[in-house]
Scaffold this motif. Structure first.
Motif, PDB file in Angstrom:
ATOM      1  N   GLU A   1      41.001 -12.014   9.366  1.00  0.00           N
ATOM      2  CA  GLU A   1      41.186 -10.762   8.065  1.00  0.00           C
ATOM      3  C   GLU A   1      39.555 -10.179   6.894  1.00  0.00           C
ATOM      4  OE1 GLU A   1      45.124 -11.031   7.087  1.00  0.00           O
ATOM      5  OE2 GLU A   1      44.576 -13.113   6.730  1.00  0.00           O
ATOM      6  N   ASP A   2      39.779  -9.539   6.525  1.00  0.00           N
ATOM      7  CA  ASP A   2      38.612  -9.211   5.472  1.00  0.00           C
ATOM      8  C   ASP A   2      38.819  -9.931   3.620  1.00  0.00           C
ATOM      9  OD1 ASP A   2      38.183  -7.195   6.955  1.00  0.00           O
ATOM     10  OD2 ASP A   2      38.540  -5.274   5.793  1.00  0.00           O
ATOM     11  N   THR A   3      38.371 -10.337   3.242  1.00  0.00           N
ATOM     12  CA  THR A   3      38.767 -11.748   2.288  1.00  0.00           C
ATOM     13  C   THR A   3      37.626 -10.795   0.776  1.00  0.00           C
ATOM     14  OG1 THR A   3      38.329 -13.560   1.535  1.00  0.00           O
ATOM     15  CG2 THR A   3      36.245 -12.698   2.671  1.00  0.00           C
ATOM     16  N   ALA A   4      38.512 -10.639   0.073  1.00  0.00           N
ATOM     17  CA  ALA A   4      38.360 -10.415  -1.693  1.00  0.00           C
ATOM     18  C   ALA A   4      38.119 -11.622  -2.422  1.00  0.00           C
ATOM     19  CB  ALA A   4      39.655  -9.630  -1.809  1.00  0.00           C
ATOM     20  N   MET A   5      36.753 -11.457  -3.163  1.00  0.00           N
ATOM     21  CA  MET A   5      36.798 -12.635  -3.921  1.00  0.00           C
ATOM     22  C   MET A   5      35.883 -12.440  -5.611  1.00  0.00           C
ATOM     23  SD  MET A   5      34.026 -14.830  -1.609  1.00  0.00           S
ATOM     24  CE  MET A   5      34.618 -14.733  -0.224  1.00  0.00           C
TER      25      MET A   5
ATOM     26  N   ARG B   1      33.005  -8.085  -8.042  1.00  0.00           N
ATOM     27  CA  ARG B   1      33.925  -8.462  -7.043  1.00  0.00           C
ATOM     28  C   ARG B   1      34.110  -8.074  -5.514  1.00  0.00           C
ATOM     29  NH1 ARG B   1      37.606 -10.503 -10.936  1.00  0.00           N
ATOM     30  NH2 ARG B   1      36.654  -9.770 -12.820  1.00  0.00           N
ATOM     31  N   ILE B   2      33.644  -8.258  -4.731  1.00  0.00           N
ATOM     32  CA  ILE B   2      33.750  -7.577  -3.284  1.00  0.00           C
ATOM     33  C   ILE B   2      34.460  -8.092  -2.347  1.00  0.00           C
ATOM     34  CG2 ILE B   2      31.376  -9.085  -3.860  1.00  0.00           C
ATOM     35  CD1 ILE B   2      31.279 -10.862  -2.177  1.00  0.00           C
ATOM     36  N   VAL B   3      35.032  -7.605  -1.172  1.00  0.00           N
ATOM     37  CA  VAL B   3      35.124  -7.667  -0.391  1.00  0.00           C
ATOM     38  C   VAL B   3      34.820  -7.302   0.913  1.00  0.00           C
ATOM     39  CG1 VAL B   3      37.745  -6.407   1.606  1.00  0.00           C
ATOM     40  CG2 VAL B   3      37.243  -6.250  -1.057  1.00  0.00           C
ATOM     41  N   VAL B   4      34.607  -8.908   1.812  1.00  0.00           N
ATOM     42  CA  VAL B   4      33.187  -8.623   2.568  1.00  0.00           C
ATOM     43  C   VAL B   4      34.216  -8.747   4.185  1.00  0.00           C
ATOM     44  CG1 VAL B   4      31.935 -10.704   4.042  1.00  0.00           C
ATOM     45  CG2 VAL B   4      32.385 -11.035   1.617  1.00  0.00           C
ATOM     46  N   PRO B   5      34.528  -7.884   5.652  1.00  0.00           N
ATOM     47  CA  PRO B   5      34.804  -7.811   6.117  1.00  0.00           C
ATOM     48  C   PRO B   5      34.638  -8.378   6.994  1.00  0.00           C
ATOM     49  CG  PRO B   5      33.190  -6.333   6.274  1.00  0.00           C
ATOM     50  CD  PRO B   5      33.057  -7.095   4.844  1.00  0.00           C
ATOM     51  N   ARG B   6      36.415  -9.082   8.057  1.00  0.00           N
ATOM     52  CA  ARG B   6      35.622  -9.903   8.969  1.00  0.00           C
ATOM     53  C   ARG B   6      34.881  -9.472  10.147  1.00  0.00           C
ATOM     54  NH1 ARG B   6      37.566  -7.639  13.854  1.00  0.00           N
ATOM     55  NH2 ARG B   6      38.943  -9.207  14.290  1.00  0.00           N
ATOM     56  N   ARG B   7      34.554 -10.848  10.127  1.00  0.00           N
ATOM     57  CA  ARG B   7      33.814 -10.786  10.996  1.00  0.00           C
ATOM     58  C   ARG B   7      32.084 -10.311  10.294  1.00  0.00           C
ATOM     59  NH1 ARG B   7      34.722 -15.900  14.021  1.00  0.00           N
ATOM     60  NH2 ARG B   7      36.970 -15.295  14.543  1.00  0.00           N
TER      61      ARG B   7
END
Length: 704
Positions: free
Chosen positions: A122-126, A191-197
């Motif tokens: 899943e995409d992850t936000a942090m 503030r980032i969203v890293v896509p799955r894989r």
């Protein structure tokens, strides 16, 4: 004890693994101390240091407000580290799926690439935040834990951070970053969203400001000013050393990399490069340390020795100053930059050392033998002659023929030999010696300096000067033997005290006398017997003080610890007297123990370690505040190699002396592209056999 396994120690341990500790990075005048996460923690001695000032005192990465978890630290070079981390797993999830890589490089500043890898489905936000501060404290204050800074001026604008020294507005730091972070004084936030894989990364750059001028550092591998490019150039010109044993090869490779990172060029351009004493606290020119390191490193790069000599000659004493202990002809002890300025030891250059001056002359003569250009040697001769004049006058104030020291004020170093801690010079019963103090090894250095200068004088047609210097050396040797030899003990006194009483403790100092050749054969046989006793041999190297002495303490700085450079000099001295029974056996035993200890420290020898007996502790016990990498410790394996090869070049007379006595376990040892003046040769040796390629046809190869 039987000889330990010298060379079959296997592969080196990682520099920093999954445990605690401090990660030390070094490149010329810059060094960085952090924890294994890559964080620089406020309120500690950690930091990014540039020219003896701490330009970053806090550097903390947080993920959603939390510290990441450590996996490992990897260092491919002394100036490059990769911190492998992970984001703590969410509550109710067994394993983290977020990997964090911090790739850091230092040079004239610092660059850090922070990469976030999402290994989940899943995409992850942090939120990533980098908290930064600086106190611009002087190196000495940080080392002593006496920082009383009120902090710095913090400002933020256009995604950049600006830090300024409140005491010196011309000193500061600028921090820039990719990824359009939100900037507030002391903090960068993404503030980032890293896509799955997928992954996300940013590059953060720190630029020091000195005198209102930003230092423009470059970290491109192809740029001639980058640390990586300079290291490539260093390796391209340095001798390539390998051995049949992989453990020994890994030690030699670590030595090459660390010495390359410890080289300093303060002026740029064609200015000579010299070697700093060591990280973290001695990233500057030292007289004794830089001279001995350069001597040991001749096997790797003779230009380093010439640069060190030229820098020291430029700073040689010209007048009398009791505060800095400067005297005409005296070679300096250390040089400092940083906020303390003239408050450091009475000035930016401090001269309180008794042994650097004769070591300067010794090294110049050795560079001459190794093929230094005649014009360079002649240009340095006035400095060498001024040094000899200092030895005869200021160095020997009472005219007894021995060089002694006594500090000029209560602010100077009380002990001014290489063992310079306050309690380092003591009698066998533990009493401290009163100054003026004449150290035994210093008389050996003076002896070798006069003989070396005599060789140069003879080569340049000054037969009268050569004869005078050799007569002085012979007279010193006779007087030394009479005054220092302790017939009831079987060793030389460590020193003579103020009343010319022999300071009768058995110490490693006497092994330096073997190295310089001042010891007659009939004394050497007895001395070697004493050094081979268990009181001196810890099993991992030669102790600085015998365990039978009153002040022996294996956890002390100079009274029972083991210093790799000290043991290497002892081994070189023993092999100089290889014709004396027991010398070669003791040398091999000491070398074997030392090399195994070095492997225990990940192939990087520390400044020193504790002198506990190997039978009590099967692994070497670290000394808590030991420097690493430290120049003369890093160079110690090179002196071992040279000593076991019996390598004695004499380029002016076109001869190469070589007498290999390599332990069988070393396998085949190869030195490729060894530069000796106009010649570039390759040496391959195994045991007592040797093959030399590339030696000019008009040279003589002398094997013994």
């Amino acid at each position: 004890m039987s000889a330990p396994s010298v060379f079959n120690a296997g592969q080196p341990m990682p520099i920093i693994g999954g445990g605690g500790g401090v990660v030390t990075m070094v490149e010329a005048s810059t060094f960085c101390l952090s924890d294994p996460l890559g964080d620089i923690n406020a309120g500690t001695s950690q930091g990014l240091f540039y020219r003896d000032a701490r330009v970053v005192s806090r550097w903390e990465l947080r993920l959603d407000g939390h510290r990441p978890e450590q996996l490992s630290v990897m260092m491919s070079e002394a100036f490059r580290a990769r911190f492998v981390l992970r984001k703590p797993a969410r509550q109710g999830v067994a394993d983290s799926t977020v990997l964090i890589l911090r790739r850091r490089m230092i040079g004239d500043g610092m660059r850090e690439i922070i990469a976030v890898h999402n290994l989940g489905d899943e995409d992850t936000a942090m939120t990533l935040s980098l908290n930064v501060d600086a106190d611009f404290a002087d190196l000495f204050a940080v080392k002593a834990g006496q920082v009383h800074s009120v902090g710095c001026e913090l400002a933020a604008a256009d995604g950049e951070l600006h830090l300024a020294d409140r005491d010196d507005p011309g000193r500061g730091l600028t921090i820039t970053a990719d990824g359009s972070p939100a900037a507030q004084p002391g903090t960068l936030t993404w503030r980032i969203v890293v896509p799955r894989r997928g992954h996300w990364q940013t590059t953060v750059r720190c630029r020091p400001i000195i005198g209102h001028r930003a230092i423009e550092a470059t970290f491109s591998d192809e740029d001639q000013d980058s640390p990586t490019y300079r290291m490539k150039q260093w390796r391209a010109t340095a001798t390539s050393l390998t051995a049949g044993d992989p453990g020994l090869t890994s030690i030699l490779q670590r030595t090459e990399g660390d010495l390359g990172a410890l080289r300093i060029d303060d002026q740029g351009g064609d200015a000579p490069t010299y070697v700093a004493a060591g990280a973290p606290w001695f990233m500057t020119l030292f007289g004794r340390d830089s001279l001995l390191t350069s001597w040991m490193a001749l096997l790797l790069d003779s230009d380093l020795a010439l640069g060190t000599l030229q820098q020291l000659a430029a700073l040689q004493g010209t007048h009398v100053d009791p505060i800095t202990e400067e005297e005409p002809g005296r070679i300096m002890h250390e040089m400092r930059h940083g906020p303390a300025g003239d408050e450091v030891l009475g000035g930016t250059v401090y001269y309180g050392t008794v042994d650097a001056t004769p070591l300067f002359v010794m090294l110049l003569a050795e560079c001459w033998r190794w093929g230094a250009e005649e014009s360079i040697v002649k240009a340095l001769l006035p400095a060498a002659d001024a040094a000899l004049t200092w030895i005869d006058s200021y160095g020997d104030t009472d005219g007894d023929g021995f060089v002694e020291y006594r500090r000029k004020t209560d602010q100077g170093l009380a002990n001014q030999g290489w063992k310079d801690s306050w309690d380092a010079i003591s009698f066998a019963d533990g009493r401290l010696a009163d100054p003026p103090i004449a150290l035994c090894e210093v008389q050996g250095y003076v002896y070798a300096a006069r003989l070396g200068r005599a060789d140069i004088a003879e080569a340049f047609g000054d037969a009268e000067g050569a004869a005078r210097l050799r007569a002085q050396a012979a007279e010193l040797a006779a007087r030394f033997d009479e005054a220092f030899w302790l017939p009831q003990s079987g060793w030389y006194a460590m020193a003579l005290d103020a009343r010319k009483n022999p300071v009768d403790a058995l110490s490693s100092n006497v092994a330096h006398c073997l190295w310089t050749g001042i010891v007659p054969d009939e004394r050497a046989a007895t001395l070697i017997e004493r050094l081979s006793e268990t009181g001196m041999d810890s099993g991992f190297g030669l102790r600085t003080l015998s365990e039978s002495m009153g002040r022996y303490n294996p956890m002390s700085y100079h009274n029972g610890s083991v210093w790799p450079h000290d043991t290497a000099i002892a081994i070189a001295g023993l092999l100089r007297y290889h014709h004396i029974p027991g010398a070669t056996e003791l040398a091999e035993r000491l070398a074997g123990g030392l090399l195994e200890a070095i492997m225990g420290f990940g192939a990087r020898p520390p400044e020193l370690f504790c002198g506990f007996a190997r039978k009590d502790f099967p692994a070497p016990v670290p000394y808590p505040t030991s420097c690493s990498p430290q120049a003369w410790s890093s160079a110690a394996p090179l002196l071992l190699m040279r000593s076991y090869l019996g390598l004695q070049p004499d380029v002016p007379n076109r001869t190469l002396g070589i007498a290999p006595r390599l332990p069988d376990r070393a396998g085949r040892v190869r030195l490729a592209d060894l530069r000796l003046g106009p010649a570039t040769i390759t040496i391959q040796a195994r045991g007592t056999t040797v093959k030399v390629d590339g030696l000019p046809s008009d040279w003589e190869l002398r094997q013994s």
